[in-house]
Design a protein around this motif. Structure first.
Motif, PDB file in Angstrom:
ATOM      1  N   THR A   1      10.002   6.390   8.072  1.00 51.53           N
ATOM      2  CA  THR A   1      11.220   5.963   8.707  1.00 51.53           C
ATOM      3  C   THR A   1      11.824   6.907   9.606  1.00 51.53           C
ATOM      4  N   LYS A   2      11.697   8.087   9.358  1.00 49.35           N
ATOM      5  CA  LYS A   2      12.309   8.999  10.186  1.00 49.35           C
ATOM      6  C   LYS A   2      11.472   9.105  11.882  1.00 49.35           C
ATOM      7  N   THR A   3      10.479   8.484  11.931  1.00 47.20           N
ATOM      8  CA  THR A   3       9.728   8.848  13.143  1.00 47.20           C
ATOM      9  C   THR A   3       9.394   7.336  13.606  1.00 47.20           C
ATOM     10  N   GLY A   4       9.493   6.325  12.709  1.00 45.51           N
ATOM     11  CA  GLY A   4       9.109   4.982  13.115  1.00 45.51           C
ATOM     12  C   GLY A   4       7.547   4.672  13.175  1.00 45.51           C
ATOM     13  N   TRP A   5       6.711   5.601  12.441  1.00 39.42           N
ATOM     14  CA  TRP A   5       5.403   5.514  12.632  1.00 39.42           C
ATOM     15  C   TRP A   5       4.963   4.706  11.296  1.00 39.42           C
ATOM     16  N   THR A   6       4.180   3.680  11.457  1.00 37.72           N
ATOM     17  CA  THR A   6       3.720   2.935  10.220  1.00 37.72           C
ATOM     18  C   THR A   6       2.075   2.710  10.394  1.00 37.72           C
ATOM     19  N   ARG A   7       1.522   2.524   9.211  1.00 39.61           N
ATOM     20  CA  ARG A   7       0.334   1.913   8.958  1.00 39.61           C
ATOM     21  C   ARG A   7       0.109   0.679   8.046  1.00 39.61           C
ATOM     22  N   HIS A   8      -0.481  -0.413   8.382  1.00 40.24           N
ATOM     23  CA  HIS A   8      -0.312  -1.609   7.599  1.00 40.24           C
ATOM     24  C   HIS A   8      -1.600  -2.105   7.364  1.00 40.24           C
ATOM     25  N   LEU A   9      -2.250  -2.496   6.179  1.00 40.98           N
ATOM     26  CA  LEU A   9      -3.451  -3.022   5.792  1.00 40.98           C
ATOM     27  C   LEU A   9      -3.264  -4.201   4.785  1.00 40.98           C
ATOM     28  N   TYR A  10      -3.984  -5.127   5.275  1.00 35.93           N
ATOM     29  CA  TYR A  10      -3.828  -6.425   4.356  1.00 35.93           C
ATOM     30  C   TYR A  10      -5.336  -6.678   4.252  1.00 35.93           C
ATOM     31  N   SER A  11      -5.931  -7.179   3.141  1.00 31.75           N
ATOM     32  CA  SER A  11      -7.175  -7.651   2.632  1.00 31.75           C
ATOM     33  C   SER A  11      -6.844  -8.707   1.436  1.00 31.75           C
ATOM     34  N   GLU A  12      -7.238  -9.824   2.145  1.00 31.36           N
ATOM     35  CA  GLU A  12      -6.953 -10.804   0.999  1.00 31.36           C
ATOM     36  C   GLU A  12      -7.822 -10.867  -0.409  1.00 31.36           C
ATOM     37  N   LYS A  13      -9.138 -10.477  -0.114  1.00 33.92           N
ATOM     38  CA  LYS A  13     -10.214 -10.592  -1.332  1.00 33.92           C
ATOM     39  C   LYS A  13     -10.281  -9.383  -1.895  1.00 33.92           C
ATOM     40  N   ALA A  14      -9.693  -8.086  -1.330  1.00 36.91           N
ATOM     41  CA  ALA A  14     -10.039  -6.796  -2.065  1.00 36.91           C
ATOM     42  C   ALA A  14      -9.371  -6.907  -3.383  1.00 36.91           C
ATOM     43  N   THR A  15     -10.081  -6.201  -4.401  1.00 36.78           N
ATOM     44  CA  THR A  15      -9.706  -6.276  -5.828  1.00 36.78           C
ATOM     45  C   THR A  15      -8.507  -5.278  -5.838  1.00 36.78           C
ATOM     46  N   ALA A  16      -7.757  -5.448  -6.870  1.00 33.96           N
ATOM     47  CA  ALA A  16      -6.472  -4.684  -7.202  1.00 33.96           C
ATOM     48  C   ALA A  16      -6.630  -3.260  -6.998  1.00 33.96           C
ATOM     49  N   PHE A  17      -5.984  -2.606  -5.946  1.00 36.22           N
ATOM     50  CA  PHE A  17      -5.740  -1.220  -5.760  1.00 36.22           C
ATOM     51  C   PHE A  17      -7.286  -0.789  -5.537  1.00 36.22           C
ATOM     52  N   ALA A  18      -7.957  -1.512  -4.756  1.00 37.82           N
ATOM     53  CA  ALA A  18      -9.212  -0.980  -4.024  1.00 37.82           C
ATOM     54  C   ALA A  18      -9.176  -0.150  -3.103  1.00 37.82           C
ATOM     55  N   CYS A  19      -8.188  -0.208  -2.286  1.00 33.47           N
ATOM     56  CA  CYS A  19      -7.960   0.536  -1.102  1.00 33.47           C
ATOM     57  C   CYS A  19      -6.928   1.639  -1.420  1.00 33.47           C
ATOM     58  N   LEU A  20      -6.031   1.315  -2.065  1.00 29.91           N
ATOM     59  CA  LEU A  20      -4.700   2.255  -2.529  1.00 29.91           C
ATOM     60  C   LEU A  20      -5.191   4.050  -2.741  1.00 29.91           C
ATOM     61  N   PRO A  21      -6.216   3.925  -3.538  1.00 31.98           N
ATOM     62  CA  PRO A  21      -6.684   5.121  -3.745  1.00 31.98           C
ATOM     63  C   PRO A  21      -7.275   5.981  -2.906  1.00 31.98           C
ATOM     64  N   LEU A  22      -8.157   5.092  -2.074  1.00 33.80           N
ATOM     65  CA  LEU A  22      -8.979   5.842  -0.822  1.00 33.80           C
ATOM     66  C   LEU A  22      -7.759   6.168   0.287  1.00 33.80           C
ATOM     67  N   ALA A  23      -6.748   5.506   0.287  1.00 31.73           N
ATOM     68  CA  ALA A  23      -5.471   5.801   1.150  1.00 31.73           C
ATOM     69  C   ALA A  23      -4.688   6.996   0.721  1.00 31.73           C
ATOM     70  N   LEU A  24      -4.476   7.118  -0.466  1.00 26.30           N
ATOM     71  CA  LEU A  24      -3.859   8.448  -1.230  1.00 26.30           C
ATOM     72  C   LEU A  24      -4.593   9.564  -1.092  1.00 26.30           C
ATOM     73  N   ASP A  25      -5.979   9.304  -1.252  1.00 16.01           N
ATOM     74  CA  ASP A  25      -7.044  10.562  -1.082  1.00 16.01           C
ATOM     75  C   ASP A  25      -7.274  11.079   0.309  1.00 16.01           C
TER      76      ASP A  25
END
Length: 529
Positions: free
Chosen positions: A346-370
């Motif tokens: 929020t301090k810089t206004g930079w964002t990253r947004h991902l939507y995947s309708e059929k991805a399993t729960a938290f399939a992408c989030l661990p990859l993002a955090l890592d």
């Protein structure tokens, strides 16, 4: 004898001269957009009285919108659209024609005839030269090869005044043989969906702010061409949420890739929004990254309604380039069917947004955090569905169990979301370190009351969070939702609090007894819970 209730004296507006009356007409009509409203207002003004009609018909710019879609009524009637085309004379013209099927309706022969007749009229040279905004959407029933031949190569429509162009061909079978071929330059906006674009770079320029290219095959050189000529481009969208998938064809020699990337580096650095929708394969993301370095773009968005494999998910995360966002202080996990993840600095206004309708729960989030480990340590605001509480807590625990800057948590707790899942497991791991947590908000919706099962899970989570809350004048527990749903949740808590004898009551039952006033909004904070 005259009727004393009827006065023959002129009203205030009747005293206005023609110039002032014209100003009133343009104010009533409003701006050109929305086009349908503008034309409807002009028609209404022209039927008030003879003087108003004569004045309205004398104002060409009052009629400079042509708007039609299937169905009859008011400004949508083809007669009104053709009349506007005639009455606008030489004025700049805005055209919006939707040759598409109406939902749950058959296509009438009259609709086919009217839509095609209007388009033929619009495509006459005397009208093409004055069109400033042109939007056409076409689906299968309205397609006619002869009628649409001028739009594509080797035909060529000349629209020298054009500033905004939107062409969407939503055919069930993709026509790869159609290349949009319209003579214009320095458009402010360009949208081409479902067709290839012959030389899109020559249609854009320094005035171009928004470009969408989607459907079928898109050459990488065309992407470069757009970015090279549209030096002030703000938003670039590749692909679309509706329609056919988009494939990126690498037609650049490997030894030339670096020079192409350097050519467009300045435009990419100034690009505010870059979105990709429904690309055919994960290889398309890698192809785009050959020339577009997303690390320099303020806001990037990926939308994929399918998941090929873990490889695809890794490609999405790599494309979003989370380290380039810097300090992520807000994380939103929205939607319970698939992944809708938004990382915000929020301090810089930079964002990253991902939507995947059929991805399993938290399939992408661990990859993002890592891919960007500091995220958990810099988070200040966290928003997600209560059904994801336990897997999220396990994810945090496995990465150190510390969210040192977190001050607010917003949990979405709505019964209809729970119905999409088999059940919820309680988090039984170590307490997560959240030393600055001041406020927890629950969004309980406005329609479906929570079940006893969901209420019990809510109480378990509340108990864990209350242990982390620090007492502050502004902090506590807050509830957002309809009054009926709040009352139902409070009632469920009261029932649970008295469901066991006094000697068997636990801390959970005490919390259930204490929460109703906070749910109903009769106290300001949760300091005493």
């Amino acid at each position: 004898m005259s009727n004393p209730l009827i006065s023959s004296s002129p009203t205030g507006i009747d005293k206005l001269n023609d110039d002032l009356l014209s100003i009133v007409f343009f104010i009533v009509r409003g701006p050109v957009y929305p086009i349908g409203h503008s034309l409807k207002s002009a028609i209404l003004l022209s039927i008030v009285c003879r003087r108003w009609r004569n004045q309205a018909l004398s104002l060409a710019r009052l009629w400079n919108t042509v708007h039609w879609h299937p169905g009859h009524g008011g400004d949508q009637h083809v007669g009104a659209a053709l009349a506007a085309l005639d009455r606008s004379r030489n004025a700049p013209l805005a055209v919006q024609i939707m040759l598409v099927e109406r939902p749950r309706s058959d296509v009438l022969l009259s609709d086919l005839h009217d839509g095609r007749a209007l388009l033929r009229a619009v495509l006459l040279p005397q009208h093409l030269r004055r069109i400033t905004e042109f939007s056409i959407t076409v689906s299968d029933p309205f397609w006619d090869d002869e009628l649409f031949r001028p739009f594509s190569y080797p035909g060529r429509l000349c629209m020298p005044a054009l500033r905004q162009l939107s062409i969407s061909f939503g055919m069930r079978t993709l026509r790869t043989d159609l290349d949009v071929n319209i003579e214009c330059s320095d458009l402010e906006e360009l949208h081409v969906v479902g067709m290839k674009t012959r030389g899109p770079g020559r249609m854009v320029g320094p005035s171009t702010k928004l470009v969408t290219l989607a459907g079928g095959e898109l050459n990488l050189t065309d992407v470069v061409d757009v970015l090279h000529h549209a030096s002030r481009l703000q938003t670039f969208e590749i692909g679309t949420m509706l329609g056919n998938l988009t494939s990126i064809i690498n037609d650049i020699n490997p030894e030339d890739v670096s020079s192409y990337a350097r050519r467009i580096a300045g435009t990419v650095a100034n690009l505010c929004n870059f979105s990709v929708y429904e690309l055919s394969t994960f290889h398309d993301f890698a192809t785009l990254q050959l020339i577009i370095y997303t690390s320099s773009i303020r806001r990037c968005h990926v939308w994929q309604s399918f998941a090929e494999s873990l490889v695809a998910e890794e490609a999405w995360i790599e494309f979003l380039n989370l380290p380039s966002v810097g300090e992520v202080d807000e994380l939103r996990l929205l939607g319970s069917r698939g992944e809708d993840i938004k990382f915000v600095a929020t301090k810089t206004g930079w964002t990253r947004h991902l939507y995947s309708e059929k991805a399993t729960a938290f399939a992408c989030l661990p990859l993002a955090l890592d891919s960007h480990p500091p995220i958990l340590s810099t988070l200040e605001v966290l928003t997600f569905d209560i059904i994801k509480w336990t897997p999220f807590m396990h994810m945090v625990k496995s990465r150190g169990a510390r969210m040192l800057r977190l001050t607010r948590i917003h949990l979405i707790m709505q019964q209809h979301r729970l119905a999409l899942h088999q059940g919820m497991r309680d988090y039984t791991g170590a307490t997560i370190d959240m030393p600055r947590l001041e406020c927890v908000g629950f969004d309980i919706g406005s329609s479906t009351p929570p079940s006893a099962y969901l209420t019990m899970r809510f109480l378990v989570i509340s108990l864990q969070l209350l242990d982390c809350l620090i007492p502050t004048p502004r902090g506590g527990v807050a509830f957002v939702g309809g009054d009926d749903v709040k009352a139902a949740l409070a009632s469920q808590c009261e029932e649970i609090s008295w469901s066991v004898p006094a000697e068997e009551r636990t801390v959970l039952h005490e919390v259930a007894a204490a929460l109703p006033p906070y749910i109903l909004g009769t106290v300001e904070n949760a300091g005493d819970v």
